[in-house]
Structure formats: C-alpha cells, structure tokens
Motif scaffolding. Structure first.
Motif, PDB file in Angstrom:
ATOM      1  N   LYS A  50       0.835  -1.205   0.000  1.00  0.00           N
ATOM      2  CA  LYS A  50       0.000   0.000   0.000  1.00  0.00           C
ATOM      3  C   LYS A  50       0.872   1.258   0.000  1.00  0.00           C
ATOM      4  N   LEU A  52       4.027   1.556  -1.019  1.00  0.00           N
ATOM      5  CA  LEU A  52       4.731   1.659  -2.300  1.00  0.00           C
ATOM      6  C   LEU A  52       3.823   2.173  -3.409  1.00  0.00           C
ATOM      7  N   LYS A  53       2.586   1.683  -3.447  1.00  0.00           N
ATOM      8  CA  LYS A  53       1.639   2.163  -4.456  1.00  0.00           C
ATOM      9  C   LYS A  53       1.364   3.651  -4.275  1.00  0.00           C
ATOM     10  N   HIS A  54       1.237   4.086  -3.026  1.00  0.00           N
ATOM     11  CA  HIS A  54       0.989   5.496  -2.731  1.00  0.00           C
ATOM     12  C   HIS A  54       2.128   6.362  -3.262  1.00  0.00           C
ATOM     13  N   TYR A  55       3.362   5.982  -2.956  1.00  0.00           N
ATOM     14  CA  TYR A  55       4.499   6.775  -3.412  1.00  0.00           C
ATOM     15  C   TYR A  55       4.679   6.705  -4.917  1.00  0.00           C
ATOM     16  N   ARG A  56       4.401   5.559  -5.517  1.00  0.00           N
ATOM     17  CA  ARG A  56       4.502   5.450  -6.975  1.00  0.00           C
ATOM     18  C   ARG A  56       3.496   6.383  -7.632  1.00  0.00           C
ATOM     19  N   GLN A  57       2.283   6.429  -7.102  1.00  0.00           N
ATOM     20  CA  GLN A  57       1.252   7.305  -7.657  1.00  0.00           C
ATOM     21  C   GLN A  57       1.677   8.772  -7.532  1.00  0.00           C
ATOM     22  N   HIS A  58       2.224   9.152  -6.387  1.00  0.00           N
ATOM     23  CA  HIS A  58       2.630  10.542  -6.195  1.00  0.00           C
ATOM     24  C   HIS A  58       3.840  10.902  -7.047  1.00  0.00           C
ATOM     25  N   LEU A  59       4.734   9.967  -7.256  1.00  0.00           N
ATOM     26  CA  LEU A  59       5.883  10.232  -8.133  1.00  0.00           C
ATOM     27  C   LEU A  59       5.436  10.392  -9.577  1.00  0.00           C
ATOM     28  N   THR A  60       4.472   9.598 -10.001  1.00  0.00           N
ATOM     29  CA  THR A  60       3.960   9.692 -11.362  1.00  0.00           C
ATOM     30  C   THR A  60       3.275  11.036 -11.587  1.00  0.00           C
ATOM     31  N   SER A  63       5.863  13.913 -11.708  1.00  0.00           N
ATOM     32  CA  SER A  63       6.733  13.972 -12.889  1.00  0.00           C
ATOM     33  C   SER A  63       5.992  14.440 -14.143  1.00  0.00           C
TER      34      SER A  63
END
Length: 64
Positions: A50, A52-60, A63
């Motif tokens: 959960k 990791l998904k949160h941070y991946r979404q925010h990084l996407t 960017s």
C-alpha cells in the motif's frame, strides 16, 4: 544479504520448541513464534505494498 534472507536465517536458527511452543516467548502472548510470524507477516506485506503504491502514484503525478 536481503532482509528476507536475514529473517529466514533467524527462523532457521530456532529449535522446533522455540518456533512452535505456545508462550515460549512472552511477547508473542498466547501464540507460538511460528503462529505470530504467520499472522503478522502478510499484514506487514500488505502495508508495504500500500505504501509503495501510494508513493509510486505521487511520483507519477509529480513527474507530469
């Protein structure tokens, strides 16, 4: 050595009594160490996924 490998080495170093005798460790309460690990392991993994998904979404989003 990965964290998983280190954790597995810790379990492999334990005797069957240490792993499966209920109450062997005070901090596991009424559970054996094996039961405790089986109970908390998957919930920890779910929490990590959960996060990791949160941070991946925010990084996407950041960017774009």
């Amino acid at each position: 050595m990965s964290l998983h490998e280190a954790l597995m080495a810790q379990f492999e170093a334990r005797t069957n009594e240490e792993l499966f005798l209920k109450g062997f460790y005070d901090w596991t309460g009424a559970l054996s160490l094996g039961e405790y690990a089986a109970m908390v392991g998957p919930s920890h993994d779910a929490w990590a996924i959960k996060v990791l998904k949160h941070y991946r979404q925010h990084l996407t989003v950041a960017s774009n």
